[in-house]
Design an enzyme around this catalytic site. Structure first.
Site: not given
Ligand code: DLZ
Length: 160
Positions: A31, A65, A67, A89-90, A94-95, A97, A136
């Protein structure tokens, strides 16, 4: 996290322990792959430039992330590595999550560090937007992958 006063790629090479003979596991999330590939590659390059052999670095990918917890956990339990670097990287959306994932990964990786004997390095970038993540991951504020590699080298160099 990087600040205006701290570049993630700047370190004093004379103070970094050699990684000669060490085995490293890297698990990275797909992701936001533009960012995580740059972090992963930075970590690999810094490990190699400090004595780790490329063939001693095992690299696994996971979808997101969240996982990273499972991936790092499996690597820890295999007892094959001197240190594990978890990279993701997260980016805040808008959620809710963002908060759930950040908290979940932080808690999951922290638990591994408490319960097992292999240091797990926290390579999760958590930012408000893509630009901050780019800064970063090889941009203006350096590369968190480099910082993770240096951290792993320090953690592996001591008898605990
Ligand atoms: C679902 C999700 C969202 C909304 N955003 C990110 C993110 O910014 N970065 C990231 O690494 N993963 C994101 N995921 C996926 C979750 O980490 C995960 O893979 C799913 O919820 C399935 O378990």
């Amino acid at each position: 996290m990087a600040t205006e006063l701290h570049n993630l790629s700047e370190y004093d090479p004379t103070k970094v322990p050699s990684g000669k003979g060490k085995k490293i596991g890297i698990v990275y999330a797909e992701w936001n792959s533009d960012i995580t590939y740059a972090l992963r590659d930075g970590a690999i390059a810094t490990l190699i430039s400090n004595g780790v052999k490329r063939e001693e670095i095992t690299i696994k990918s996971v979808p997101g992330s969240f996982e990273l917890i499972y991936g790092a956990s499996q690597m820890v339990k295999s007892n094959k590595y001197d240190s594990i670097i978890a990279i993701g990287c997260v980016i805040r959306g808008d959620t809710p999550h963002f908060d759930y994932i950040c908290e979940g990964v932080t808690a999951g990786l922290s638990k591994l560090n408490v319960e097992y004997n292999t240091p797990v390095i926290f390579g999760l970038i958590t930012t408000n937007n893509l630009q901050q993540a780019q800064e970063r991951s090889g941009g203006r504020l350096g590369n968190k992958g480099d910082e993770c590699a240096v951290t792993a080298l320090h953690m592996m160099s001591q008898e605990w």
